[in-house]
Motif scaffolding. Structure first.
Motif, PDB file in Angstrom:
ATOM      1  N   ARG A   1      55.982  61.801  57.727  1.00  0.00           N
ATOM      2  CA  ARG A   1      54.957  60.812  57.444  1.00  0.00           C
ATOM      3  C   ARG A   1      54.613  60.711  55.966  1.00  0.00           C
ATOM      4  O   ARG A   1      53.915  59.784  55.560  1.00  0.00           O
ATOM      5  CB  ARG A   1      53.697  61.108  58.279  1.00  0.00           C
ATOM      6  CG  ARG A   1      53.935  60.905  59.773  1.00  0.00           C
ATOM      7  CD  ARG A   1      52.863  61.588  60.593  1.00  0.00           C
ATOM      8  NE  ARG A   1      51.575  60.967  60.384  1.00  0.00           N
ATOM      9  CZ  ARG A   1      51.082  60.013  61.171  1.00  0.00           C
ATOM     10  NH1 ARG A   1      51.752  59.615  62.218  1.00  0.00           N
ATOM     11  NH2 ARG A   1      49.922  59.494  60.917  1.00  0.00           N
TER      12      ARG A   1
ATOM     13  N   ASN B   1      56.701  57.513  54.428  1.00  0.00           N
ATOM     14  CA  ASN B   1      56.150  56.147  54.379  1.00  0.00           C
ATOM     15  C   ASN B   1      54.641  56.155  54.131  1.00  0.00           C
ATOM     16  O   ASN B   1      53.959  55.183  54.400  1.00  0.00           O
ATOM     17  CB  ASN B   1      56.490  55.362  55.658  1.00  0.00           C
ATOM     18  CG  ASN B   1      55.825  55.927  56.898  1.00  0.00           C
ATOM     19  OD1 ASN B   1      55.296  57.031  56.869  1.00  0.00           O
ATOM     20  ND2 ASN B   1      55.851  55.171  57.972  1.00  0.00           N
TER      21      ASN B   1
ATOM     22  N   MET C   1      52.203  57.465  55.611  1.00  0.00           N
ATOM     23  CA  MET C   1      51.296  57.299  56.744  1.00  0.00           C
ATOM     24  C   MET C   1      50.162  58.309  56.681  1.00  0.00           C
ATOM     25  O   MET C   1      49.122  58.125  57.321  1.00  0.00           O
ATOM     26  CB  MET C   1      52.046  57.474  58.075  1.00  0.00           C
ATOM     27  CG  MET C   1      52.792  56.245  58.545  1.00  0.00           C
ATOM     28  SD  MET C   1      51.796  54.763  58.624  1.00  0.00           S
ATOM     29  CE  MET C   1      51.347  54.791  60.333  1.00  0.00           C
TER      30      MET C   1
ATOM     31  N   LEU D   1      46.269  57.728  55.832  1.00  0.00           N
ATOM     32  CA  LEU D   1      45.201  57.354  56.762  1.00  0.00           C
ATOM     33  C   LEU D   1      44.306  58.531  57.094  1.00  0.00           C
ATOM     34  O   LEU D   1      43.241  58.361  57.666  1.00  0.00           O
ATOM     35  CB  LEU D   1      45.807  56.823  58.068  1.00  0.00           C
ATOM     36  CG  LEU D   1      46.785  55.670  57.917  1.00  0.00           C
ATOM     37  CD1 LEU D   1      47.365  55.302  59.255  1.00  0.00           C
ATOM     38  CD2 LEU D   1      46.075  54.474  57.297  1.00  0.00           C
ATOM     39  N   ILE D   2      44.780  59.740  56.751  1.00  0.00           N
ATOM     40  CA  ILE D   2      44.013  60.932  57.125  1.00  0.00           C
ATOM     41  C   ILE D   2      43.070  61.292  55.982  1.00  0.00           C
ATOM     42  O   ILE D   2      43.493  61.433  54.837  1.00  0.00           O
ATOM     43  CB  ILE D   2      44.961  62.101  57.435  1.00  0.00           C
ATOM     44  CG1 ILE D   2      45.870  61.700  58.598  1.00  0.00           C
ATOM     45  CG2 ILE D   2      44.182  63.359  57.755  1.00  0.00           C
ATOM     46  CD1 ILE D   2      47.092  62.560  58.726  1.00  0.00           C
ATOM     47  N   ASP D   3      41.790  61.424  56.313  1.00  0.00           N
ATOM     48  CA  ASP D   3      40.807  61.782  55.293  1.00  0.00           C
ATOM     49  C   ASP D   3      41.099  63.179  54.759  1.00  0.00           C
ATOM     50  O   ASP D   3      41.373  64.097  55.528  1.00  0.00           O
ATOM     51  CB  ASP D   3      39.392  61.769  55.896  1.00  0.00           C
ATOM     52  CG  ASP D   3      38.850  60.361  55.986  1.00  0.00           C
ATOM     53  OD1 ASP D   3      39.423  59.485  55.298  1.00  0.00           O
ATOM     54  OD2 ASP D   3      37.889  60.136  56.734  1.00  0.00           O
TER      55      ASP D   3
ATOM     56  N   ILE E   1      52.205  48.770  51.344  1.00  0.00           N
ATOM     57  CA  ILE E   1      52.629  47.737  52.296  1.00  0.00           C
ATOM     58  C   ILE E   1      54.107  47.413  52.080  1.00  0.00           C
ATOM     59  O   ILE E   1      54.896  47.353  53.024  1.00  0.00           O
ATOM     60  CB  ILE E   1      51.723  46.501  52.143  1.00  0.00           C
ATOM     61  CG1 ILE E   1      50.360  46.856  52.738  1.00  0.00           C
ATOM     62  CG2 ILE E   1      52.316  45.290  52.816  1.00  0.00           C
ATOM     63  CD1 ILE E   1      49.306  45.818  52.517  1.00  0.00           C
TER      64      ILE E   1
ATOM     65  N   ARG F   1      56.211  50.374  53.262  1.00  0.00           N
ATOM     66  CA  ARG F   1      56.391  50.500  54.706  1.00  0.00           C
ATOM     67  C   ARG F   1      57.317  49.421  55.247  1.00  0.00           C
ATOM     68  O   ARG F   1      57.832  49.556  56.354  1.00  0.00           O
ATOM     69  CB  ARG F   1      55.033  50.462  55.404  1.00  0.00           C
ATOM     70  CG  ARG F   1      54.254  51.752  55.167  1.00  0.00           C
ATOM     71  CD  ARG F   1      52.878  51.686  55.721  1.00  0.00           C
ATOM     72  NE  ARG F   1      52.088  52.835  55.292  1.00  0.00           N
ATOM     73  CZ  ARG F   1      50.771  52.830  55.222  1.00  0.00           C
ATOM     74  NH1 ARG F   1      50.098  51.747  55.545  1.00  0.00           N
ATOM     75  NH2 ARG F   1      50.124  53.911  54.830  1.00  0.00           N
ATOM     76  N   ARG F   2      57.490  48.348  54.505  1.00  0.00           N
ATOM     77  CA  ARG F   2      58.498  47.376  54.934  1.00  0.00           C
ATOM     78  C   ARG F   2      59.899  47.911  54.664  1.00  0.00           C
ATOM     79  O   ARG F   2      60.852  47.526  55.329  1.00  0.00           O
ATOM     80  CB  ARG F   2      58.301  46.038  54.225  1.00  0.00           C
ATOM     81  CG  ARG F   2      57.202  45.267  54.883  1.00  0.00           C
ATOM     82  CD  ARG F   2      57.009  43.889  54.376  1.00  0.00           C
ATOM     83  NE  ARG F   2      55.686  43.454  54.851  1.00  0.00           N
ATOM     84  CZ  ARG F   2      54.868  42.687  54.187  1.00  0.00           C
ATOM     85  NH1 ARG F   2      55.220  42.221  53.005  1.00  0.00           N
ATOM     86  NH2 ARG F   2      53.705  42.373  54.681  1.00  0.00           N
TER      87      ARG F   2
ATOM     88  N   MET G   1      59.217  52.909  60.959  1.00  0.00           N
ATOM     89  CA  MET G   1      58.888  54.132  61.683  1.00  0.00           C
ATOM     90  C   MET G   1      58.843  53.877  63.181  1.00  0.00           C
ATOM     91  O   MET G   1      58.348  52.859  63.643  1.00  0.00           O
ATOM     92  CB  MET G   1      57.535  54.672  61.211  1.00  0.00           C
ATOM     93  CG  MET G   1      57.228  56.043  61.764  1.00  0.00           C
ATOM     94  SD  MET G   1      55.907  56.831  60.850  1.00  0.00           S
ATOM     95  CE  MET G   1      56.078  58.501  61.380  1.00  0.00           C
TER      96      MET G   1
ATOM     97  N   PHE H   1      57.572  55.886  66.692  1.00  0.00           N
ATOM     98  CA  PHE H   1      56.663  56.996  66.978  1.00  0.00           C
ATOM     99  C   PHE H   1      57.053  57.749  68.229  1.00  0.00           C
ATOM    100  O   PHE H   1      57.826  57.277  69.058  1.00  0.00           O
ATOM    101  CB  PHE H   1      55.238  56.467  67.108  1.00  0.00           C
ATOM    102  CG  PHE H   1      54.697  55.904  65.834  1.00  0.00           C
ATOM    103  CD1 PHE H   1      53.881  56.661  65.019  1.00  0.00           C
ATOM    104  CD2 PHE H   1      55.021  54.620  65.430  1.00  0.00           C
ATOM    105  CE1 PHE H   1      53.388  56.148  63.837  1.00  0.00           C
ATOM    106  CE2 PHE H   1      54.535  54.105  64.248  1.00  0.00           C
ATOM    107  CZ  PHE H   1      53.722  54.868  63.446  1.00  0.00           C
TER     108      PHE H   1
ATOM    109  N   SER I   1      61.081  47.735  64.508  1.00  0.00           N
ATOM    110  CA  SER I   1      61.153  48.317  63.166  1.00  0.00           C
ATOM    111  C   SER I   1      62.379  47.795  62.396  1.00  0.00           C
ATOM    112  O   SER I   1      62.329  47.706  61.176  1.00  0.00           O
ATOM    113  CB  SER I   1      61.159  49.834  63.245  1.00  0.00           C
ATOM    114  OG  SER I   1      62.339  50.277  63.868  1.00  0.00           O
TER     115      SER I   1
END
Lengths: 546, 261
Positions: B58, B61, B63, B66-68, B91, B94-95, B99, B101, B171
């Protein structure tokens, strides 16, 4: 360690007492709801069912005599027991609540009659109930019918009922014509004249004066027309003999409807019932709301609830999105959330006072000064109106929408959001395209709750725009068609008004139940609408998870 | 400790990892990773649960943004472009790095709309382009024959294996360079797993695939290169064939023979 054994052969599963306890809770709740609905439906619908007319011969000297006559007649609406003080102790006396009608003659439409005072009772087949524009019902025996063209038909004639029906059809047409002239055409001219008066410059110019003269001329023509129709309505009359002996002639123009309840067959009664129901839904109220229909109240409630929904949805949803998706979760968002929840518990009258102070006096007053200064000191928006009522209720129900929207947003799986973000979507695109559609059914649930609360609220409305009798509907055919500044009628307030403010409480009592029935029906209908939309959304996404 | 790994493949490198460390708050999850991932091949990450392989995936890309409280140190280059920088357009990144999941996550939309989601948010609305993309991607994901008659029905009615292939189709619709797969088969039955594995074998002709898996047979079957992670460290990285037959590290040996983990 010794655990108590579940004895072999004991068919009672462990924890059964829990099942009993919880099911009792449900049963009591269900019973109360069903009892409430049954009471209101039964009382509400029985108003429209034709009830027989009873003729009573009373003992001479009875306290129940009417105008010194021992023969009286009327419709038994209910019975009650009354304590009568005797020389020694008390006795219970059973009484009929009798709708004697003919308020113009007797001075009151209802009275109590001691059952023991009746020597003889019968249901005369020719008893007639006539619903009139004024003074409630007339109850008696028909004598003769004087038609507008001068012919006379005796009550015994086979052609009596058809002739009366025909005559009433003519009366209804005339009444429709009169309404067209007085309300629509003259209303339009009055509107134009008011517009002209608000424009003194134009009024002073020759053009304006010519226009005013033209309007006046058209008004005179219409007024003459209305006078002619009123004259037409004076023609013809129905003569009836009251049970107490008097004879009365009722002008045909006064008659709304007539029926012979004692000789109606069951299909006729059903027809009468449906006709009464239809009239109740579709007609305007008469006689201080105790007669006629409740159409303006149904319409007002509907429009106000719709306006409220339109106002509450965007605010509630946007606030919830920010709170759940964007705001940094911390003590501040937590306290905002707690405040929002507490807002839902504030007494509704507080919102009414706020609506009066902020919306009506401040916002409305400012709008008047900016845009409607010509008609001041008569307020346009600076007084109660449907828009202020809708906004006040929107404010009151916004916590409901915020809370349920937040819950719906939280229920959207994290994986779904990540899937969108991993494809290069921005946060807003993810919310807009994936999260909101997935949360839509849950958001609709919030709207259902908000509508249910808003449609049933009365107290705040009394401060911000509801009235006992509104002269015109909030939506009509006069530009700009939707009149957000108008005062309106509301079913909830209508119930209050009938129950507590009515000059004739006996006549208003059945209307209270019938109106309550329709308030419940309207709330159910609005909720069903929202539920249908929610089910559509659910089916569209084929998930039952939200 | 720097990783003791096989000399990186001397081929075309797409992702160059230089001394990456990762923190969840004060908790260090990745320790100074170095790795070079080759283009248009399949690289598998194996290791026991909690060893940091998904966290590392993660990172590629971003990701983890998003985690604080999450923080990345070091340098991670995609085609020479630094990814660990606040100036990176995530953005756009990530294009380029798609990914898939662990739990298939189709959107509550139609199959058609799921596949073209990436195009729609990029502003593509040309009907013929979209139609063509849907067919091409579903064919590539070996799903076309099964769903071609119900493209406009809800994606949530598909079976688990079909949903996962739909997510793969989704994806590849944006034509990424790299596809990250986070245990894509862990929720699938053996039959569906084998279909997805066949698909990975197909896709690596065209895309760089990085796959996290718990299933060592799967790593051996689908990947060209394998990395073994343990407690946030890269223990060994090498050609799959070699790592599974002659592991250089004792820890790797123990893990793949099932002595721990």
């Amino acid at each position: 360690m010794n655990l108590p054994h579940h004895k072999f052969g004991d068919t009672r599963p462990a924890g059964e007492t829990g099942v009993w306890l919880t099911s009792m809770g449900l049963a009591i709740g269900l019973f109360m709801v069903l009892a409430l609905l049954a009471l209101i439906v039964a009382n509400g619908l029985s108003v429209f069912w034709p009830k027989p007319v009873l003729e009573l011969h009373l003992k001479p000297g009875s306290a129940s005599v009417l105008r010194d006559q021992t023969v009286i007649g009327g419709i038994v609406t209910r019975t009650r027991d009354r304590m009568v003080p005797l020389a020694e102790g008390k006795a219970v006396e059973r009484e009929w609540h009798l709708q004697v009608g003919n308020k113009d003659v007797y001075g009151q439409g209802f009275r109590y009659v001691a059952i023991n005072d009746a020597l003889k009772t019968e249901y005369p087949a020719d008893a007639m109930v006539v619903e009139r524009m004024e003074y409630g019902h007339a109850v008696g025996r028909p004598l003769s019918l004087a038609l507008p063209d001068g012919r006379t038909v005796a009550a015994g004639d086979a052609g009596f009922s058809p002739a009366l029906h025909d005559a009433l059809r003519g009366v209804r047409a005339l009444r429709g014509e009169l309404r067209q002239v007085e309300k629509k055409a003259i209303g339009r001219i009055n509107h134009a004249m008011t517009q002209l008066r608000l424009n003194p410059d134009k009024l002073a110019s020759p053009d304006g004066r010519a226009e005013q003269a033209e309007l006046q001329k058209r008004y005179d023509v219409l007024a003459a027309d209305a006078l002619r129709i009123r004259g037409e309505l004076e023609k013809g009359s129905l003569s009836i003999a009251l049970f107490t002996g008097e004879q009365r002639a009722i002008p045909l123009g006064q008659i709304v409807h007539f029926h012979f309840p004692n000789r109606m067959t069951t299909p006729e009664k059903v027809g009468f019932f449906l006709h009464g129901l239809k009239g109740f839904v579709a007609d305007d109220p008469r006689e201080a709301n105790t007669e006629g229909g409740i159409f303006p109240a149904i319409f007002g409630t509907f429009v106000m609830t719709l306006l409220m929904s339109i106002a509450v949805m965007p605010f509630g949803i946007l606030a919830a999105i920010y709170l759940r998706e964007y705001a940094k979760q911390g003590w501040f968002t937590r306290s905002v959330r707690i405040s929002v929840n507490n807002l839902a518990g504030v007494p509704s009258i507080v919102f009414g006072v706020f609506g009066l102070g902020f919306f009506v006096y401040f916002t409305g007053g400012t709008i008047d000064q900016l845009f409607f200064s010509k008609s001041l000191p008569t307020p346009t928006f600076g007084t109660g109106g449907i828009i202020w009522a809708a906004l006040t209720l929107a404010l009151m129900t916004v916590p409901v929408v915020i809370v349920s929207t937040e819950e719906a947003l939280a229920a959207v799986p994290r994986g779904t959001r990540e899937g969108s973000l991993a494809l290069g979507a921005s946060k807003w695109q993810t919310i807009y395209r994936v999260v909101l559609p997935a949360a839509a059914p849950g958001i609709m649930t919030g709207l259902v709750l908000a509508m249910a609360r808003g449609a049933g609220e009365v107290a705040p409305l009394m401060l911000v725009g509801v009235v006992k009798l509104a002269p015109s509907l909030p939506i009509d055919d006069l530009f700009p068609f939707i009149h957000l500044d108008r005062k309106f009628m509301h079913l909830g307030f209508h119930i209050y008004d009938l129950g507590f403010q009515s000059p004739d409480s006996d006549a208003a009592r059945p209307m209270v139940f019938a109106t309550t029935l329709f308030l419940i029906a309207l709330v159910v209908l609005l909720n069903l609408g929202a539920i249908v939309i929610r089910e559509r959304l659910r089916r569209k996404y084929a998930t039952g998870a939200f | 400790m720097t990783s003791t790994l096989e000399a990186p493949p001397a081929e075309d490198i797409v992702i160059d990892v230089r001394d990456i460390s990762f923190f969840y708050g004060a908790n260090k999850a990745l320790h100074h990773l170095h790795m070079r991932i080759p283009r248009r091949q399949c690289t598998a990450f194996i290791g026991p649960s909690g060893c940091g392989k998904s966290t590392f995936l993660r990172c590629i890309n971003r990701m983890n943004d998003l985690i604080d409280g999450a923080r990345m140190e070091g340098s991670l280059l995609l085609d020479g472009m630094e990814l660990n920088s606040p100036h990176v357009d995530v953005i756009a990144l990530r294009r380029r790095v798609g990914m898939v999941f662990q739990k298939s996550n189709p959107f509550p939309k139609s199959i058609y709309e799921n596949v073209i989601y990436g195009l729609r948010i990029a502003g593509v609305n040309n009907r013929s382009v979209l139609d063509e993309t849907v067919e091409r991607c579903l064919r590539k994901a070996a799903l076309w024959e099964e769903v071609k008659d119900r493209l406009h029905s809800s994606a949530l009615q598909l079976s688990g294996g079909q949903m996962q292939r739909l997510c793969i189709a989704r994806s590849i619709a944006v034509n990424p360079e790299v596809i990250l797969m986070d245990e894509p088969c862990s929720a699938l039955d053996p039959r569906a797993t084998s279909r997805v594995e066949d698909l990975i074998a197909e896709l690596r002709q065209e895309f760089t695939i990085v796959i996290v898996t718990h299933n060592m047979q799967q790593a051996a079957r689908v990947s060209d290169w394998t990395a073994f992670f343990y407690e946030g460290k890269l223990i060994e990285f090498g050609a799959t064939q070699q790592l599974f037959t002659k592991p250089a590290s004792q820890q790797t040996q123990d893990y793949i023979t099932g002595r721990f983990g």
